[in-house]
Design an enzyme around this catalytic site. Structure first.
Site, short mmCIF file in Angstrom:
data_model
loop_
_atom_site.label_atom_id
_atom_site.label_comp_id
_atom_site.label_asym_id
_atom_site.label_seq_id
_atom_site.Cartn_x
_atom_site.Cartn_y
_atom_site.Cartn_z
N ASP A 151 12.10 72.31 36.86
CA ASP A 151 12.18 72.92 38.19
C ASP A 151 13.07 72.15 39.17
OD1 ASP A 151 10.65 74.81 40.36
OD2 ASP A 151 10.84 72.75 41.11
N ALA A 179 11.35 77.07 41.59
CA ALA A 179 12.10 77.76 40.54
C ALA A 179 11.16 78.26 39.45
CB ALA A 179 13.16 76.83 39.96
N ASP A 180 10.17 77.44 39.10
CA ASP A 180 9.17 77.86 38.12
C ASP A 180 8.41 79.09 38.60
OD1 ASP A 180 9.51 76.02 36.05
OD2 ASP A 180 8.24 74.53 37.00
N ASP A 181 7.94 79.04 39.84
CA ASP A 181 7.16 80.15 40.37
C ASP A 181 7.97 81.45 40.42
OD1 ASP A 181 4.65 79.01 40.78
OD2 ASP A 181 5.17 78.24 42.75
N GLY A 184 8.45 82.75 36.99
CA GLY A 184 7.21 83.33 36.51
C GLY A 184 6.95 84.70 37.10
#
Length: 419
Positions: A151, A179-181, A184
């Site tokens: 991330d 960035a992960d969220d 997702g």
């Protein structure tokens, strides 16, 4: 509307709008687990597939539980099994599960699952209409596709960090897994779109979600401005487009206020006891205030500094100016509104302890969602899930003995859920 009225037609016989959907979660860290967390919260039967002994979660623990905040947050509402997908017996079990599933979500480096014999084409061979969502740092194709990605690195390379930070300061990453969220969330949305297409046409497909792309998509069009020579500036708490829009110190805290309309500025000027500024040159129109932002900020800051937060917010509310207190998360957790919205839900974890886990964001009047259980212990549901697809006790024992599956972890005291 009160809460009871909103939920007056709620059903209690389903776990959410995705009840009956089966998802195989073959993911690590945060982006992939987050996509599956969204689907699990919406009622899908998400089966988390972990490599035996492969879990490592960062500190700290949730106080009083002995369990990881990381795992409990992003893997709640899922069942958990262990399969060493690098071993042929485990691969056969996994593909048997694929034959019963609607969706597979994975976030390994591109090509990893193909190398193990459980990639998209392998899954498609056992279920023609399967949807496989692959989340990665840089995507399944392109010059950077083979790179590893976490991330903060994606935040850095996306240009997002260059937008974050004070004027004249160094770029700063987001404190959350931004960035992960975003990857997702896009993964979950894309999965539902692909499943809608499958339901309409009978066609499955491979979906490619890059963390980089998800962050750029969420950059408010700034990439377009940069591509055309008008890259935005780093402005800290301010915005480029409206003035004032900033955080201001009060006598006992801070507030953030936004004046998006000229009539709101006129109301603010009256509230601050400066009616002459309502229509004065350099202040009357937003374009004038943008050119005069330092003086506007000075005047608003001076007015706020002399008053407590509660007085400032009350005055701004009367004036129709949008504002809020700059709060610590501990203050937010104690907010009655947050509790009424079920954004913290007391949940039984797999070891019998309890914790207030963050609740689902979307509220469904007919098919409510909730945190039904904590995250699973390693291999907690392996025997249960394998039995569901017809693998008997003797074969399960042989798989355990061969190291293809982990040793199941039983919940403490029969506690519901996993953790």
């Amino acid at each position: 509307m009160d809460k009871a009225e909103f939920y007056r037609e709620a059903r209690d016989d389903v776990d959410g709008p995705l009840h009956g959907l089966r998802v195989l979660d073959v993911t690590t860290v945060w982006s992939g687990p987050m996509a599956n967390c969204v689907l699990a919260d919406l009622g899908a039967d998400v089966i988390r597939v972990e490599l035996p002994g492969g879990r490592g979660q960062p500190p700290p623990e949730i106080p009083g539980t002995g369990l990881s905040w990381f795992h409990q947050t992003v893997n709640r509402n899922k069942r958990g099994i262990c399969l060493d997908l690098r071993q042929p017996p485990a691969r056969r079990v996994f593909l048997a599960l694929v034959a019963t599933a609607d969706l597979v979500v994975e976030n390994f480096r591109p090509g990893t699952l193909d190398g193990w014999g459980v990639g998209y084409q392998d899954c498609r061979a056992v279920k023609r209409d399967i949807v496989v969502v692959s989340i990665s740092g840089w995507g399944q194709f392109g010059p950077a596709a083979a790179r590893r990605g976490y991330d903060p690195v994606v935040q850095a390379e996306s240009g997002w960090m260059a937008l974050n930070g004070g004027r004249g300061d160094d770029p700063v990453k987001a404190p959350t897994f931004l960035a992960d969220d975003m990857a997702g969330l896009h993964g979950a949305i894309a999965a539902l779109a692909a499943l809608r297409h499958r339901d309409r046409t009978g066609e499955g497909q491979h979906v490619d979600v890059a963390m980089l792309d998800a962050l750029l998509y969420s950059s408010n069009g700034y990439l377009t401005l940069a591509a055309t020579g008008a890259a935005p500036r780093r402005l800290g708490d301010e915005t480029e487009f409206v003035v004032p829009s900033n955080a201001y110190d009060c006598a006992d805290g801070r507030v953030y206020l936004v004046v998006a309309l000229d009539r709101q500025w006129r109301a603010l000027a009256e509230t601050m006891g400066c009616p002459r500024l309502a229509r004065a040159p350099g202040f009357a129109r937003n374009d004038e205030r943008r050119a005069n932002r330092d003086e506007v900020n000075r005047l608003v800051a001076q007015w706020c500094r002399e008053r407590p937060v509660a007085e400032v917010l009350a005055a701004l509310e009367r004036a129709g100016v949008v504002a809020g207190q700059v709060r610590e998360l501990a203050d937010v957790a104690a907010d009655p509104h947050i509790r009424e919205r079920d954004m913290l839900q007391q949940t039984v974890l797999w070891n019998g302890t309890r914790a207030p886990l963050v609740g689902p964001a979307a509220k469904f009047a007919r098919t409510p969602t909730r945190v039904r259980m904590g995250a699973p212990a390693p291999g907690q549901h392996t025997d249960e899930v394998l039995a569901e697809i017809g693998i008997g006790a003797d074969e399960r024992g042989a798989l355990h003995a061969a190291g293809a599956t982990g040793s199941p972890t039983a919940p403490a005291g029969g506690a519901a859920g996993g953790g």
